[in-house]
Motif scaffolding. Sequence first.
Motif, PDB file in Angstrom:
ATOM      1  N   LEU A 156      24.941  46.418  35.506  1.00  0.00           N
ATOM      2  CA  LEU A 156      25.884  45.355  35.336  1.00  0.00           C
ATOM      3  C   LEU A 156      25.078  44.108  34.632  1.00  0.00           C
ATOM      4  N   ASP A 157      24.077  43.894  35.301  1.00  0.00           N
ATOM      5  CA  ASP A 157      23.123  42.935  34.635  1.00  0.00           C
ATOM      6  C   ASP A 157      22.855  43.136  32.954  1.00  0.00           C
ATOM      7  N   ALA A 158      22.798  44.482  32.647  1.00  0.00           N
ATOM      8  CA  ALA A 158      22.547  44.859  31.412  1.00  0.00           C
ATOM      9  C   ALA A 158      23.632  44.513  30.432  1.00  0.00           C
ATOM     10  N   LEU A 159      24.958  45.306  31.098  1.00  0.00           N
ATOM     11  CA  LEU A 159      26.009  44.988  30.459  1.00  0.00           C
ATOM     12  C   LEU A 159      26.443  43.547  30.078  1.00  0.00           C
ATOM     13  N   MET A 160      26.396  42.921  31.083  1.00  0.00           N
ATOM     14  CA  MET A 160      27.006  41.393  30.966  1.00  0.00           C
ATOM     15  C   MET A 160      25.929  40.516  29.970  1.00  0.00           C
ATOM     16  N   GLU A 161      24.654  41.041  30.161  1.00  0.00           N
ATOM     17  CA  GLU A 161      23.768  40.122  28.947  1.00  0.00           C
ATOM     18  C   GLU A 161      23.903  40.727  27.623  1.00  0.00           C
ATOM     19  N   PHE A 162      24.231  41.939  27.499  1.00  0.00           N
ATOM     20  CA  PHE A 162      24.459  42.661  26.122  1.00  0.00           C
ATOM     21  C   PHE A 162      25.706  41.957  25.354  1.00  0.00           C
ATOM     22  N   PHE A 163      26.755  42.029  26.318  1.00  0.00           N
ATOM     23  CA  PHE A 163      27.982  41.687  25.745  1.00  0.00           C
ATOM     24  C   PHE A 163      28.362  40.206  26.048  1.00  0.00           C
ATOM     25  N   ALA A 164      27.252  39.336  26.205  1.00  0.00           N
ATOM     26  CA  ALA A 164      27.590  37.982  26.476  1.00  0.00           C
ATOM     27  C   ALA A 164      28.237  37.210  25.426  1.00  0.00           C
ATOM     28  N   ASP A 165      28.139  37.731  24.244  1.00  0.00           N
ATOM     29  CA  ASP A 165      28.982  37.017  23.007  1.00  0.00           C
ATOM     30  C   ASP A 165      30.395  37.861  22.642  1.00  0.00           C
ATOM     31  N   GLY A 166      30.475  38.855  23.505  1.00  0.00           N
ATOM     32  CA  GLY A 166      31.780  39.526  23.465  1.00  0.00           C
ATOM     33  C   GLY A 166      32.767  39.427  24.577  1.00  0.00           C
ATOM     34  N   LEU A 167      33.634  40.418  25.010  1.00  0.00           N
ATOM     35  CA  LEU A 167      34.555  40.347  26.033  1.00  0.00           C
ATOM     36  C   LEU A 167      34.262  41.587  26.699  1.00  0.00           C
ATOM     37  N   LEU A 168      33.590  41.850  27.839  1.00  0.00           N
ATOM     38  CA  LEU A 168      33.751  42.924  28.770  1.00  0.00           C
ATOM     39  C   LEU A 168      34.650  42.978  29.888  1.00  0.00           C
ATOM     40  N   LEU A 169      35.169  44.135  29.650  1.00  0.00           N
ATOM     41  CA  LEU A 169      36.334  44.624  30.578  1.00  0.00           C
ATOM     42  C   LEU A 169      36.106  45.739  31.464  1.00  0.00           C
ATOM     43  N   LEU A 170      36.283  45.464  32.655  1.00  0.00           N
ATOM     44  CA  LEU A 170      36.329  46.719  33.605  1.00  0.00           C
ATOM     45  C   LEU A 170      37.415  46.896  34.336  1.00  0.00           C
ATOM     46  N   PRO A 171      38.218  48.068  34.765  1.00  0.00           N
ATOM     47  CA  PRO A 171      39.204  48.124  35.450  1.00  0.00           C
ATOM     48  C   PRO A 171      38.669  48.040  36.800  1.00  0.00           C
ATOM     49  N   THR A 172      39.758  47.396  37.503  1.00  0.00           N
ATOM     50  CA  THR A 172      39.419  47.071  38.966  1.00  0.00           C
ATOM     51  C   THR A 172      40.960  47.307  39.642  1.00  0.00           C
ATOM     52  N   HIS A 173      41.206  48.598  39.538  1.00  0.00           N
ATOM     53  CA  HIS A 173      42.511  49.340  40.011  1.00  0.00           C
ATOM     54  C   HIS A 173      42.636  49.371  41.535  1.00  0.00           C
ATOM     55  N   THR A 174      43.977  49.115  41.947  1.00  0.00           N
ATOM     56  CA  THR A 174      44.070  49.200  43.363  1.00  0.00           C
ATOM     57  C   THR A 174      45.420  50.235  43.794  1.00  0.00           C
ATOM     58  N   TRP A 175      45.788  51.137  42.761  1.00  0.00           N
ATOM     59  CA  TRP A 175      46.997  51.752  42.935  1.00  0.00           C
ATOM     60  C   TRP A 175      46.820  52.838  44.181  1.00  0.00           C
ATOM     61  N   LYS A 176      45.738  53.171  44.495  1.00  0.00           N
ATOM     62  CA  LYS A 176      45.430  53.858  45.954  1.00  0.00           C
ATOM     63  C   LYS A 176      45.723  53.424  46.976  1.00  0.00           C
ATOM     64  N   THR A 177      45.644  51.915  47.121  1.00  0.00           N
ATOM     65  CA  THR A 177      45.756  51.136  48.375  1.00  0.00           C
ATOM     66  C   THR A 177      46.985  50.407  48.227  1.00  0.00           C
ATOM     67  N   VAL A 178      47.443  49.899  47.408  1.00  0.00           N
ATOM     68  CA  VAL A 178      48.557  48.974  47.279  1.00  0.00           C
ATOM     69  C   VAL A 178      49.630  49.709  46.823  1.00  0.00           C
ATOM     70  N   ASN A 179      50.873  49.849  47.781  1.00  0.00           N
ATOM     71  CA  ASN A 179      51.936  50.670  47.669  1.00  0.00           C
ATOM     72  C   ASN A 179      52.909  50.171  48.491  1.00  0.00           C
ATOM     73  N   GLU A 180      54.077  51.192  48.703  1.00  0.00           N
ATOM     74  CA  GLU A 180      55.166  50.579  49.670  1.00  0.00           C
ATOM     75  C   GLU A 180      54.748  50.502  50.922  1.00  0.00           C
ATOM     76  N   SER A 181      53.832  51.110  51.664  1.00  0.00           N
ATOM     77  CA  SER A 181      53.545  50.939  52.855  1.00  0.00           C
ATOM     78  C   SER A 181      52.479  49.759  53.194  1.00  0.00           C
ATOM     79  N   ASN A 182      51.682  49.602  51.983  1.00  0.00           N
ATOM     80  CA  ASN A 182      50.518  48.374  51.864  1.00  0.00           C
ATOM     81  C   ASN A 182      50.984  47.453  50.812  1.00  0.00           C
ATOM     82  N   PRO A 183      51.910  46.680  50.935  1.00  0.00           N
ATOM     83  CA  PRO A 183      52.417  45.869  49.434  1.00  0.00           C
ATOM     84  C   PRO A 183      51.751  44.855  48.971  1.00  0.00           C
ATOM     85  N   VAL A 184      50.724  44.538  49.464  1.00  0.00           N
ATOM     86  CA  VAL A 184      49.931  43.192  49.050  1.00  0.00           C
ATOM     87  C   VAL A 184      48.839  43.345  48.236  1.00  0.00           C
TER      88      VAL A 184
END
Length: 269
Positions: free
Chosen positions: A41-69
Amino acid sequence: MTKSSIINDLKSMGLTGSETILIHSSMKAVGNVEGGADTVLDALMEFFADGLLLLPTHTWKTVNESNPVFDVSNSESCVGILTELFRKRPGVVRSLHPTHSIAAFGRNAESYIAGELSCNTPCTPGGCYDRLKDVDGKILLIGVTHARNTYIHSVEEVLNVPNRLSDKPMKLSVIDNSGNSHTVYMRKHYNASQPHISEDFVKLAQAYIDCGAARNVMFGDAPSVLCNARGIFNVTRHVLAPAPECFITEDVISSERWADFPGNEFSQE
């Protein structure tokens, strides 16, 4: 491997650090790195400091009808250690999408992830994933295949491919950074014939390479794929538009489907 060697890997791909880039990753595939995931992460954030670095932070496995928050500050990412560590770093902001959030760092990060509360599908047209093609974005698959390339789902949604989403939405709550709660209604990925439709995305791997929309690279020890989002969109559209169900109905997508596609239009050399 060290931070310097990782940065050299990025340079060897022809990247400059000014790109908008979405990264899907397997830390295990990267191999032995001095300092582990934090060094990556240090390397990625340093290298793309002048760009836009995006990583998915999905929660589809845990946020659902039974855990809706979904709590943007506290709900853990379910798509890998790099994504979970990244979302907690200073300067990183996270979108308010309850199941398919994205964390962003760098140029115009907050404006890029804005508006996700209005999404009602995993990769709503006009949302964070779909925007990649409009900003000449890149996608880097580190140690994973197109089966983990969520961007392809966004192409399906733009094309309105049938049988990809649940009929009924889930009622969910989103807790924003100020602690305010918002009610949203979200459909989820669903296909009765193939519950893991993304596993079939690999059928287009050779088409993406042949058409110049993707190329094979190395990141540490991980065989990886560097993609052009606009190229991925156009090749996928070229194949799916005449046969929306071909991912499911054909074991192999014939090369005839992309034989007349303009070669190397999206070359990343």
